[in-house]
Design an enzyme around this catalytic site. Structure first.
Site, PDB file in Angstrom:
ATOM      1  N   ARG A   1      75.765  52.850  11.493  1.00  0.00           N
ATOM      2  CA  ARG A   1      76.908  53.189  10.794  1.00  0.00           C
ATOM      3  C   ARG A   1      77.256  54.549  10.875  1.00  0.00           C
ATOM      4  O   ARG A   1      78.455  55.085  10.889  1.00  0.00           O
ATOM      5  CB  ARG A   1      77.068  52.704   9.489  1.00  0.00           C
ATOM      6  CG  ARG A   1      78.212  52.798   8.644  1.00  0.00           C
ATOM      7  CD  ARG A   1      78.328  52.118   7.333  1.00  0.00           C
ATOM      8  NE  ARG A   1      77.384  52.770   6.291  1.00  0.00           N
ATOM      9  CZ  ARG A   1      77.217  52.257   5.087  1.00  0.00           C
ATOM     10  NH1 ARG A   1      77.852  51.047   4.536  1.00  0.00           N
ATOM     11  NH2 ARG A   1      76.353  52.777   4.336  1.00  0.00           N
TER      12      ARG A   1
ATOM     13  N   LYS B   1      82.602  56.641   6.859  1.00  0.00           N
ATOM     14  CA  LYS B   1      81.999  57.136   5.747  1.00  0.00           C
ATOM     15  C   LYS B   1      81.966  58.797   5.950  1.00  0.00           C
ATOM     16  O   LYS B   1      81.001  59.374   6.517  1.00  0.00           O
ATOM     17  CB  LYS B   1      80.527  56.624   5.631  1.00  0.00           C
ATOM     18  CG  LYS B   1      79.917  56.546   4.240  1.00  0.00           C
ATOM     19  CD  LYS B   1      78.731  55.541   4.177  1.00  0.00           C
ATOM     20  CE  LYS B   1      77.791  55.879   3.075  1.00  0.00           C
ATOM     21  NZ  LYS B   1      78.393  55.735   1.902  1.00  0.00           N
TER      22      LYS B   1
ATOM     23  N   GLU C   1      88.016  47.839  -3.049  1.00  0.00           N
ATOM     24  CA  GLU C   1      86.470  48.055  -3.330  1.00  0.00           C
ATOM     25  C   GLU C   1      86.696  48.966  -4.482  1.00  0.00           C
ATOM     26  O   GLU C   1      87.814  49.431  -4.858  1.00  0.00           O
ATOM     27  CB  GLU C   1      85.777  48.720  -2.018  1.00  0.00           C
ATOM     28  CG  GLU C   1      86.392  49.982  -1.683  1.00  0.00           C
ATOM     29  CD  GLU C   1      85.379  50.641  -0.633  1.00  0.00           C
ATOM     30  OE1 GLU C   1      84.182  50.078  -0.283  1.00  0.00           O
ATOM     31  OE2 GLU C   1      85.904  51.443   0.023  1.00  0.00           O
TER      32      GLU C   1
END
Ligand code: PXG
Length: 291
Positions: free
Chosen positions: A52, A151, A184
């Site tokens: 990721r 991210k 989220e």
């Protein structure tokens, strides 16, 4: 002894671990990060976190000056150096040192920082009693801007959402996407359970593809729940049998009240408790050995 922090291939005491004020990670939030955990001497879902990190970097066209293997070795070396078995690991890759303009071409080399420290667990009371959360005005990023699947070092929306929750006297916020669907929370994914079906917003609704989320989906299927990634509205959350959040730091944490509405009877539900236990067991039994 002070913890030892990895910065660009060298270890420094916490007090001496520093980056330049010209680093574009600081000047522009230009960079990416990861949060990984080690349980009982093993790094949990190591490849998933490393992959990721590299995916996030690829999307922002940031070249990480280490191969994935070298990056994993650097993580293991940091953990060993600090004699850690149970740890929280924060990995940051910044665009590196440039000038005061935002052009990343002025930053010849990305900087890699790895901080491994003892994990601060949330108070047990939060797991026993569950969280109260609210939906906040600040929306998650649109995928057409900074895609929430990256991210990145740009967490201002999430921080504003956290502030809005804190000002309302609760510790977590549900963030909606631009269309008003549930995306989220500020650093956690959200799940609801209704009639033996467990639902979490699909990443295309503005969620990070959480690594805890992925493991919990697998564990939920194993205990006979039907697992769905789809659109989720506030209505779906209010009328759920159970609701919980997932994240590397929190693992699985029950939610018992949303926007003043109790979830079912206002206490953590049986599946949330079971998944929290199953997750912990899975985490203790799987991972890459550090030593
Ligand atoms: N959504 C967002 C926006 C996140 O930043 C998660 C979900 C959960 O993903 P994982 O892969 O951890 O299951 C995150 C996790 C913290 C903290 O200290 C956590 C995150 C970022 C910053 C702080 O809890 N990321």
């Amino acid at each position: 002894m002070s913890i030892q922090i990895y910065v660009d291939g060298k270890f420094y005491n916490k007090e001496e671990a520093k980056i330049s004020v010209f680093d574009h990670g600081l000047l522009y939030g230009d960079g990416v990060f990861e949060g990984t955990r080690a349980y009982h001497g093993r790094v949990f879902q190591f490849d998933e976190h490393i992959n990721r990190l590299y995916d996030s970097a690829k999307v922002i066209a940031l070249e990480i000056p280490l191969t994935k293997e070298e990056m994993k070795e650097a993580h293991l070396a940091t953990l060993r150096r600090n004699n850690l078995k149970d740890a929280y690991i924060r990995t940051v890759v910044t665009r590196g040192v440039g000038d005061l303009g935002l052009d990343p071409r002025k930053c010849p080399k990305a900087s890699v920082i790895i901080i491994a420290d003892e994990i601060t667990l949330y108070p047990q009371e939060l797991y026993d009693k569950g969280l109260k959360v609210i939906t906040v005005p600040t929306r998650r990023n649109m995928p057409e801007t900074v895609n929430p699947m990256i991210k990145s070092l740009n967490y201002l929306n999430n921080i504003m959402a956290k502030i809005e929750a804190n000002l309302a006297g609760v510790s977590e916020a549900i963030m909606l996407n631009q269309e008003g669907y549930v995306a989220e929370c500020t650093g956690d994914n959200i799940f609801v359970i209704k009639d033996k079906t467990i639902v979490t917003p699909a990443a295309s609704f503005g969620a990070l593809k959480g690594i805890t989320r992925g493991v919990v989906m697998k564990l939920a299927a194993e205990i006979g729940l039907e697992v769905k990634e789809s659109a989720l509205t506030r209505y779906d959350v209010y009328v759920a049998d159970e609701c919980f959040l997932t994240g590397t730091a929190a693992e699985v944490i029950p939610v018992v009240e949303v926007d003043g509405r109790k979830i079912a009877d206002g206490v953590p539900g049986p599946y949330s408790k079971k998944l929290k236990e199953d997750f912990h067991k899975f985490a203790m039994e799987n991972g890459t050995p550090i030593y």
